[in-house]
Structures are given as C-alpha cells and as structure tokens.
Design an enzyme around this catalytic site. Sequence first.
Site, short mmCIF file in Angstrom:
data_model
loop_
_atom_site.label_atom_id
_atom_site.label_comp_id
_atom_site.label_asym_id
_atom_site.label_seq_id
_atom_site.Cartn_x
_atom_site.Cartn_y
_atom_site.Cartn_z
N LEU A 126 73.83 34.67 42.42
CA LEU A 126 74.02 33.85 43.67
C LEU A 126 75.58 35.19 44.81
O LEU A 126 75.92 34.82 45.55
CB LEU A 126 74.38 32.94 43.80
CG LEU A 126 73.95 32.18 43.47
CD1 LEU A 126 74.57 30.35 42.48
CD2 LEU A 126 72.40 31.57 44.20
N LYS B 9 76.90 44.05 30.74
CA LYS B 9 78.47 44.06 30.35
C LYS B 9 79.15 45.34 29.44
O LYS B 9 79.64 45.73 29.73
CB LYS B 9 79.07 43.18 30.49
CG LYS B 9 78.38 42.29 31.92
CD LYS B 9 79.45 41.16 31.21
CE LYS B 9 79.20 39.56 32.95
NZ LYS B 9 79.32 38.99 33.45
N LEU C 126 80.47 26.98 32.01
CA LEU C 126 79.80 27.93 32.86
C LEU C 126 78.26 28.27 32.95
O LEU C 126 78.80 28.70 34.46
CB LEU C 126 80.22 29.30 31.61
CG LEU C 126 81.31 29.77 30.80
CD1 LEU C 126 81.30 31.37 30.34
CD2 LEU C 126 82.46 28.76 31.58
P1 NAP Z 1 75.65 35.90 25.49
O1 NAP Z 1 76.28 36.94 25.86
O2 NAP Z 1 73.85 36.23 26.00
O3 NAP Z 1 76.12 34.72 24.77
C1 NAP Z 1 74.94 33.18 24.72
C2 NAP Z 1 75.85 33.01 23.47
O4 NAP Z 1 75.47 31.76 23.51
C3 NAP Z 1 76.23 33.29 21.82
O5 NAP Z 1 76.63 33.64 21.23
C4 NAP Z 1 74.48 33.50 21.57
O6 NAP Z 1 74.37 33.13 20.47
C5 NAP Z 1 74.71 31.41 21.74
N1 NAP Z 1 73.49 30.74 21.73
C6 NAP Z 1 71.88 30.84 22.83
N2 NAP Z 1 71.37 29.84 22.83
C7 NAP Z 1 71.89 29.24 21.53
C8 NAP Z 1 71.57 27.97 21.33
N3 NAP Z 1 70.49 27.43 21.50
N4 NAP Z 1 72.25 27.56 20.46
C9 NAP Z 1 73.66 27.32 19.74
N5 NAP Z 1 74.43 29.21 20.52
C10 NAP Z 1 72.85 29.62 21.29
O7 NAP Z 1 75.91 35.26 27.75
P2 NAP Z 1 76.77 35.50 28.17
O8 NAP Z 1 76.96 36.72 28.95
O9 NAP Z 1 77.82 34.76 27.27
O10 NAP Z 1 76.55 33.71 28.36
C11 NAP Z 1 76.54 32.01 28.63
C12 NAP Z 1 76.41 31.65 29.78
O11 NAP Z 1 77.74 31.79 30.31
C13 NAP Z 1 75.06 31.43 30.33
O12 NAP Z 1 74.57 30.32 30.68
C14 NAP Z 1 75.55 32.13 31.56
O13 NAP Z 1 74.81 32.11 32.58
C15 NAP Z 1 77.41 31.46 31.66
N6 NAP Z 1 77.66 32.38 32.58
C16 NAP Z 1 78.29 32.10 33.91
C17 NAP Z 1 79.23 32.62 34.38
C18 NAP Z 1 80.29 32.30 35.81
O14 NAP Z 1 80.93 33.17 36.76
N7 NAP Z 1 79.91 30.86 35.57
C19 NAP Z 1 79.36 34.16 34.04
C20 NAP Z 1 79.27 34.70 32.39
C21 NAP Z 1 78.83 33.63 32.16
P3 NAP Z 1 73.74 34.23 18.95
O15 NAP Z 1 75.52 34.62 19.31
O16 NAP Z 1 74.06 33.60 18.24
O17 NAP Z 1 72.56 34.53 20.36
#
Ligand code: NAP
Length: 291
Positions: free
Chosen positions: A22, A73, A230
């Site tokens: 977005l 990132k 988030l």
């Molecule tokens: P990421 O680096 O892929 O991290 C995701 C985390 O969630 C990892 O620790 C992963 O575990 C865990 N996870 C994934 N599936 C899971 C499950 N089924 N059960 C338990 N844990 C699970 O992603 P990210 O960049 O941190 O983003 C995470 C979320 O935040 C996304 O939904 C993204 O859209 C959102 N976000 C929002 C903003 C905003 O501005 N609002 C900014 C950034 C991110 P593992 O380490 O074991 O794989």
Amino acid sequence: MTMIKGTTKILGIIGDPVTYSLSPVMHNAVFQYLDLDYAYIPLPLKSEALATGIQGLGAIASMQGFNVTIPHKEAVLPFLSATTTLAQTLGAVNTVKRTEQGWLGTNTDVHGFLQPLQALERDWQTISVVVLGSGGAAKAVVTACQQLGCGVIHLVGRDHQKMKQFYHQLNSHLPQLNLRLHPWASVDSLLEVAGLVVNTTPLGMASQPESPLSLAQLKTLTTSAIVYDLIYTPRPTQLLQMAQTLGLTPIDGLGMLLHQGVAALEFWLDQTLSPEAIAVMEKSLLEACTT
Ligand code: NAP
C-alpha cells in the site's frame, strides 16, 4: 494521480512480492496533495537479482530512494554505503536514500510501531510485553518496546536457535535489553501478567486467518492490556475482534504502516510533514483497505 514529467523524481519499493504493497497509494496521495514532483512506484525484485537491481537503481539519476520489504530487508545491507545506528541495531533496513556518498539505509519500522502506543497513557516501566513471533518485524517491535522503557519483554517463537541469534543481534547493540526467550508452550503463563501483547506472526492474515491466540487465552489478560496486531488486512483480524469484544485495547498494523511511511518520506525529503499531509496519507490507506 501525480503528473509524471521529465523532471519527476522517483521513489519506490523493492521486494518480492510488492503487488500488495500500500506504500505507492499513500506516497502518491501525499505527493499530489503537496504538489511535489515525485512519483512512487513498485519495483518487484527477485533475491537473485538484488545486487544488479540496486546497482541499476543507483545508475538512474532520478531515483532518490526506495523502501525495502520482504525478503530483502537484511540482504540489502552489503549493497549500501552507510547505515544508521538503528538499522545496524536491527540488522535490517526498510528505507534507503541517495546521498553524495552512495545509498544510506535506515529503519523506520520502530518509529511506525511506536506512534499508536505513544497516544496511550500507560506507565510503560511496569508493563510486561509478550511478542509473538521472532522474525524481522519482531526485532523492530522489541527495539521499540526497549525504547519505550517497558519492564520486561518476552519473545515467543518456535525456532529457539533463531531466537538466540535474534537475542545476540539486539543485545550487542542494546546492552540494557531485558529480553527473555520462550517456546509457544509457555505463552499462557506469560499472558497472565502481560500489559502489551504483539502479534508479529502472519497468523490472522487473509491467507491464514486463524488467530495466534484463542479467546480463552485472551480472557486471562488484565482488562487494561493492549493487543497489538501488526497485520492490517483483514481489518480487524480475528485476534483484534476478540480483544475488542473483551474490552481490551486493540491496535492494528495500519498506524504502523502509515507512520513508517511518514518517517521514510521525511527521511527522503529531509523535512517534517504537516498533520494535514499525514492525514492525507492515512485517508488514502483507509480507502485502499476498504476497496
Ligand atoms: P518474518 O520475518 O517472516 O517473521 C514471521 C515470524 O512469524 C517468524 O518468527 C515465524 O516463525 C513466525 N511464524 C510464521 N508462521 C507461524 C505459525 N504458523 N505459527 C507460529 N509462528 C509463525 O515476517 P515479518 O517481516 O517479521 O512480518 C511479520 C508480520 O508482520 C507480517 O504479517 C507482516 O505483514 C507484518 N508487518 C506489518 C508491518 C506494518 O507496518 N504494519 C510492518 C512489518 C511487518 P519462524 O521464525 O519459526 O519461521
């Protein structure tokens, strides 16, 4: 729509995928409002082409900077000339700008995450935080909670080795960090004393809509607890719907998205945005989320 001319300066977002971003919506809306000769475009870039992609962007003189999203990132760091202290702490960059010395990287996710919380009255030192998930966004969340002065931060994840690396990355830059690592099996006991719970997992997104916590688990929280997800699509997530029903304080990810974008634009333009300009960005996001 911003009129693109020969003089137009370009900003954008690199990632894979960027289709659902977005960021173009909010940045182009504010360019039009402020009558700035800028355009913001999606720049889909595969990991294997990251080095050539960054080099190519550098060769285009009108390219002033770009946002960085999944999966670049962390991987983008070696291709930058310099990074801010905050980006070094997180080991991750989400915003890059052109300088005379080359690309300068920073991270505006910490600022974005903090904005909705700063509007709330809480004695943060007494607040125990539970962060669900230990990926890239969780690093920004933990750093932000540390900046806020929160008492203790509990990180809940499923990969202990990854969590240890997470801890060492942050602790080497934040020696006062009060971060404890837990498996998911411990979450119930942590919730009982939590004042802030943050979902940083993708659980709750449209593609995997199940909530990371059950209604029964949310019921164990104190009534003053904040539940911060988030995720911003769907709005609200099931987690936040339940939190709302229980009279807890729900916060979704749209404010974070908005304010990381505001901070990125201020970094690129080297100027502070007015509340009216920020309101234009917010309105464009709200419209994009409901269409
Ligand atoms: P990421 O680096 O892929 O991290 C995701 C985390 O969630 C990892 O620790 C992963 O575990 C865990 N996870 C994934 N599936 C899971 C499950 N089924 N059960 C338990 N844990 C699970 O992603 P990210 O960049 O941190 O983003 C995470 C979320 O935040 C996304 O939904 C993204 O859209 C959102 N976000 C929002 C903003 C905003 O501005 N609002 C900014 C950034 C991110 P593992 O380490 O074991 O794989």
